[in-house]
Scaffold this active site. Structure first.
Site, PDB file in Angstrom:
ATOM      1  N   PHE A   1      -3.660 -10.233   4.417  1.00 29.68           N
ATOM      2  CA  PHE A   1      -3.235 -11.055   5.553  1.00 29.68           C
ATOM      3  C   PHE A   1      -4.448 -11.594   6.330  1.00 29.68           C
ATOM      4  O   PHE A   1      -4.635 -12.808   6.457  1.00 29.68           O
ATOM      5  CB  PHE A   1      -2.300 -10.196   6.421  1.00 29.68           C
ATOM      6  CG  PHE A   1      -2.167 -10.621   7.838  1.00 29.68           C
ATOM      7  CD1 PHE A   1      -1.764 -11.917   8.158  1.00 29.68           C
ATOM      8  CD2 PHE A   1      -2.439  -9.726   8.874  1.00 29.68           C
ATOM      9  CE1 PHE A   1      -1.634 -12.312   9.477  1.00 29.68           C
ATOM     10  CE2 PHE A   1      -2.306 -10.111  10.186  1.00 29.68           C
ATOM     11  CZ  PHE A   1      -1.914 -11.407  10.493  1.00 29.68           C
TER      12      PHE A   1
ATOM     13  N   GLY B   1      -2.479  -6.760  -0.727  1.00 30.27           N
ATOM     14  CA  GLY B   1      -2.679  -8.209  -0.614  1.00 30.27           C
ATOM     15  C   GLY B   1      -1.754  -8.927  -1.586  1.00 30.27           C
ATOM     16  O   GLY B   1      -1.054  -8.290  -2.380  1.00 30.27           O
TER      17      GLY B   1
ATOM     18  N   THR C   1      -9.123   5.351  -0.882  1.00 36.67           N
ATOM     19  CA  THR C   1      -9.447   3.923  -0.794  1.00 36.67           C
ATOM     20  C   THR C   1     -10.402   3.673   0.364  1.00 36.67           C
ATOM     21  O   THR C   1     -11.400   2.960   0.220  1.00 36.67           O
ATOM     22  CB  THR C   1      -8.155   3.090  -0.530  1.00 36.67           C
ATOM     23  OG1 THR C   1      -7.204   3.427  -1.512  1.00 36.67           O
ATOM     24  CG2 THR C   1      -8.429   1.604  -0.550  1.00 36.67           C
TER      25      THR C   1
ATOM     26  N   TYR D   1      -5.612   8.342   8.331  1.00 30.14           N
ATOM     27  CA  TYR D   1      -6.070   6.947   8.407  1.00 30.14           C
ATOM     28  C   TYR D   1      -7.177   6.828   9.451  1.00 30.14           C
ATOM     29  O   TYR D   1      -8.254   6.285   9.181  1.00 30.14           O
ATOM     30  CB  TYR D   1      -4.873   6.060   8.751  1.00 30.14           C
ATOM     31  CG  TYR D   1      -5.195   4.591   8.881  1.00 30.14           C
ATOM     32  CD1 TYR D   1      -5.892   3.921   7.882  1.00 30.14           C
ATOM     33  CD2 TYR D   1      -4.782   3.865   9.996  1.00 30.14           C
ATOM     34  CE1 TYR D   1      -6.162   2.569   7.988  1.00 30.14           C
ATOM     35  CE2 TYR D   1      -5.045   2.513  10.115  1.00 30.14           C
ATOM     36  CZ  TYR D   1      -5.741   1.865   9.113  1.00 30.14           C
ATOM     37  OH  TYR D   1      -6.012   0.534   9.233  1.00 30.14           O
TER      38      TYR D   1
END
Ligand code: UDP
Length: 321
Positions: A11, A36, A95, A149
């Protein structure tokens, strides 16, 4: 300039690609399409100054080649969205931490300037509103998936700043607050596209908790303007910047506004956090950035109002240009 954007089909990354192409620069995108979408860059694919690679940033030979070819790097590739994070904590940690390690170590070999996208999540449960870049970060328990996170992004920040201090790799850290606009999907839990899609289809608008929690929503066009200015500015290196809007709104008020702007008959319902995410889920009651620092250095001011932002998302999901 030749600009490498990791997560460039996402985005924010795709809007950033548009801006650099419009400016006359060359853009290289790497994206593994995990969150994505190729649709976000479909209109750029045949542009002579645009190139894209569908791969993970952890594919070192591929990334090394791209780093070689570019002048500056925006590292936006990451696991995003609270829903995704709660459901896939292993993927989130791996990630976010490993991807950033690879990007920084390869950038360092060629001393290419890197902007690392961090998040307002790092402020965690802090109550020192508005949040300042030098304020304390308050993490919840490790048994609660959400905080993985925040912690993984905090590690990214430490690493980026350490590369600057120890190895003189020019790095910039930005903490993006809730960013919205066309192309954002509600698939990973983001509230505005979710509410807009629910309202447009006449489904229930799902307010989590009691709806008194508040957020500030920044328009993607404003946000990428700040990213580009920070990349261009020589004094942004080695620093952390909040980027976002400071127009605060409660989630219940947001639901009402979306309903009104879409002229929807949808009913607003309240969903307990435990049901929406996981048992014992902790939300932030308020999240407001102090944006004085980025304002002072590059003159950043959010321009788009919340109603303007909502209208742009409504138009996007209604298929209007
Ligand atoms: N939220 C909600 N309904 C939804 C999705 C999200 O009430 O369908 C709430 C969520 O609990 C949070 C706020 O909206 O308080 C913003 O959520 P989002 O995931 O967009 O971003 P966050 O600020 O949590 O990173």
């Amino acid at each position: 300039m030749r600009v490498l954007i990791t997560g460039g089909a996402g985005f924010i990354g795709s809007h950033l690609s548009d801006a650099y192409i419009d400016r006359g620069d060359e853009v290289f995108v790497i994206d593994d399409l995990s969150t994505g979408s190729i649709e976000n860059i479909a209109h750029l694919k045949s542009h002579p100054r645009f190139r894209y690679t569908i791969d993970s940033v952890t594919n070192q030979p591929v990334l090394a080649e791209l780093v070689d070819q570019c002048d500056v790097i925006f590292h936006l590739a990451a696991a995003v969205g609270v829903k995704l994070i709660v459901e896939s904590p292993v993927r989130t940690i791996e990630t976010n931490v490993h991807g950033t390690e690879v990007v920084l170590s390869l950038a360092n070999k060629k001393k290419k300037k890197v902007l690392i996208a961090s998040t307002s999540e790092v402020y965690g449960l802090s109550t020192e509103v508005p949040f300042r870049e030098d304020g304390s970060l308050v993490m919840g328990a490790t048994t609660k998936g959400r905080w993985s996170y925040a912690c993984s992004k905090a590690i990214d920040e430490f690493l980026a700043l350490a590369y600057w201090r120890e190895k003189k790799l020019p790095t910039i850290v930005v903490r993006l607050f809730n960013t919205v606009g066309p192309r954002q999907t509600g698939q990973y839990g983001m509230v505005i596209p979710t509410f807009v899609k629910q309202s447009l289809s006449g489904r229930q608008i799902t307010v989590y908790g009691d709806g008194r929690q508040s957020r500030c929503f920044g328009y993607v066009g404003d946000i990428i303007g700040a990213l580009i200015k920070l990349m261009d500015h020589p004094d942004s290196v080695g620093q952390v910047f909040n980027i976002g809007s400071n127009e605060e709104v409660t989630i219940l008020e947001l639901a009402k506004r979306v309903k009104e702007l879409t002229h929807s008959e949808s009913e607003i319902t309240f969903v307990p956090y435990d049901e929406a995410y996981e048992e014992g889920f902790e939300d932030m009651p308020r999240r407001v950035p102090d944006i004085a620092k980025v304002g002072a250095l590059v003159g950043f001011r959010p321009r788009m109002s919340l109603n303007g932002i909502l209208q742009s998302v409504i138009d996007f999901h209604s298929g209007r240009p």
